[in-house]
Motif scaffolding. Structure first.
Motif, PDB file in Angstrom:
ATOM      1  N   ASP A 145       0.804  -1.211   0.000  1.00 26.55           N
ATOM      2  CA  ASP A 145       0.000   0.000   0.000  1.00 26.55           C
ATOM      3  C   ASP A 145       0.843   1.269   0.000  1.00 26.55           C
ATOM      4  O   ASP A 145       0.300   2.353  -0.111  1.00 26.55           O
ATOM      5  CB  ASP A 145      -0.925   0.016   1.202  1.00 26.55           C
ATOM      6  N   SER A 146       2.146   1.144   0.168  1.00 28.01           N
ATOM      7  CA  SER A 146       2.994   2.336   0.171  1.00 28.01           C
ATOM      8  C   SER A 146       4.220   2.088  -0.703  1.00 28.01           C
ATOM      9  O   SER A 146       4.460   0.981  -1.161  1.00 28.01           O
ATOM     10  CB  SER A 146       3.423   2.674   1.602  1.00 28.01           C
ATOM     11  N   GLY A 147       4.988   3.153  -0.935  1.00 25.69           N
ATOM     12  CA  GLY A 147       6.211   3.035  -1.714  1.00 25.69           C
ATOM     13  C   GLY A 147       6.034   3.217  -3.206  1.00 25.69           C
ATOM     14  O   GLY A 147       6.944   2.922  -3.971  1.00 25.69           O
ATOM     15  N   TYR A 148       4.884   3.701  -3.637  1.00 22.19           N
ATOM     16  CA  TYR A 148       4.655   3.899  -5.070  1.00 22.19           C
ATOM     17  C   TYR A 148       5.304   5.189  -5.548  1.00 22.19           C
ATOM     18  O   TYR A 148       5.291   6.185  -4.849  1.00 22.19           O
ATOM     19  CB  TYR A 148       3.153   3.936  -5.375  1.00 22.19           C
ATOM     20  N   VAL A 176       0.704  -0.935 -10.147  1.00 24.79           N
ATOM     21  CA  VAL A 176       0.223   0.430 -10.347  1.00 24.79           C
ATOM     22  C   VAL A 176      -0.940   0.689  -9.398  1.00 24.79           C
ATOM     23  O   VAL A 176      -1.864  -0.117  -9.302  1.00 24.79           O
ATOM     24  CB  VAL A 176      -0.255   0.620 -11.816  1.00 24.79           C
ATOM     25  N   LYS A 177      -0.875   1.825  -8.691  1.00 28.36           N
ATOM     26  CA  LYS A 177      -1.964   2.251  -7.815  1.00 28.36           C
ATOM     27  C   LYS A 177      -2.844   3.222  -8.591  1.00 28.36           C
ATOM     28  O   LYS A 177      -2.388   4.271  -9.024  1.00 28.36           O
ATOM     29  CB  LYS A 177      -1.409   2.920  -6.556  1.00 28.36           C
ATOM     30  N   LEU A 178      -4.110   2.846  -8.781  1.00 28.24           N
ATOM     31  CA  LEU A 178      -5.072   3.652  -9.521  1.00 28.24           C
ATOM     32  C   LEU A 178      -6.074   4.283  -8.563  1.00 28.24           C
ATOM     33  O   LEU A 178      -6.185   3.848  -7.416  1.00 28.24           O
ATOM     34  CB  LEU A 178      -5.809   2.766 -10.535  1.00 28.24           C
ATOM     35  N   PRO A 179      -6.830   5.301  -9.007  1.00 31.18           N
ATOM     36  CA  PRO A 179      -7.834   5.913  -8.131  1.00 31.18           C
ATOM     37  C   PRO A 179      -8.866   4.909  -7.607  1.00 31.18           C
ATOM     38  O   PRO A 179      -9.394   5.068  -6.514  1.00 31.18           O
ATOM     39  CB  PRO A 179      -8.506   6.964  -9.011  1.00 31.18           C
ATOM     40  N   ASN A 180      -9.133   3.848  -8.378  1.00 29.38           N
ATOM     41  CA  ASN A 180     -10.158   2.890  -7.966  1.00 29.38           C
ATOM     42  C   ASN A 180      -9.599   1.496  -7.692  1.00 29.38           C
ATOM     43  O   ASN A 180     -10.325   0.510  -7.755  1.00 29.38           O
ATOM     44  CB  ASN A 180     -11.263   2.819  -9.022  1.00 29.38           C
TER      45      ASN A 180
END
Length: 68
Positions: A1-4, A29-33
């Protein structure tokens, strides 16, 4: 959940040692959804070639499924 990271730069200078005209990379990849796993395959020589494969879970969790 972190480190992006917000962005990634791929340096392809032909003056660097071990230069190659191809790149094969995989990222989470962390996206808005939600989250996705993405692989990119790219060739810088003619003919230029780019392929992108990704997996995304439509419920927004980080439990990834193949994209339809």
């Amino acid at each position: 959940d972190s480190g992006y990271q917000k962005s990634i730069v791929i340096v392809m200078s032909k003056d660097q040692q071990g230069w190659s005209d191809t790149v094969n990379k995989s990222y989470f990849v962390k996206l808005p959804n939600g989250y996705a796993r993405m692989s990119i395959h790219m060739r810088a020589k003619t003919p230029v070639y780019v392929s992108l494969d990704y997996y995304f879970n439509p419920d927004g969790s980080n439990d990834l499924e193949p994209a339809p």
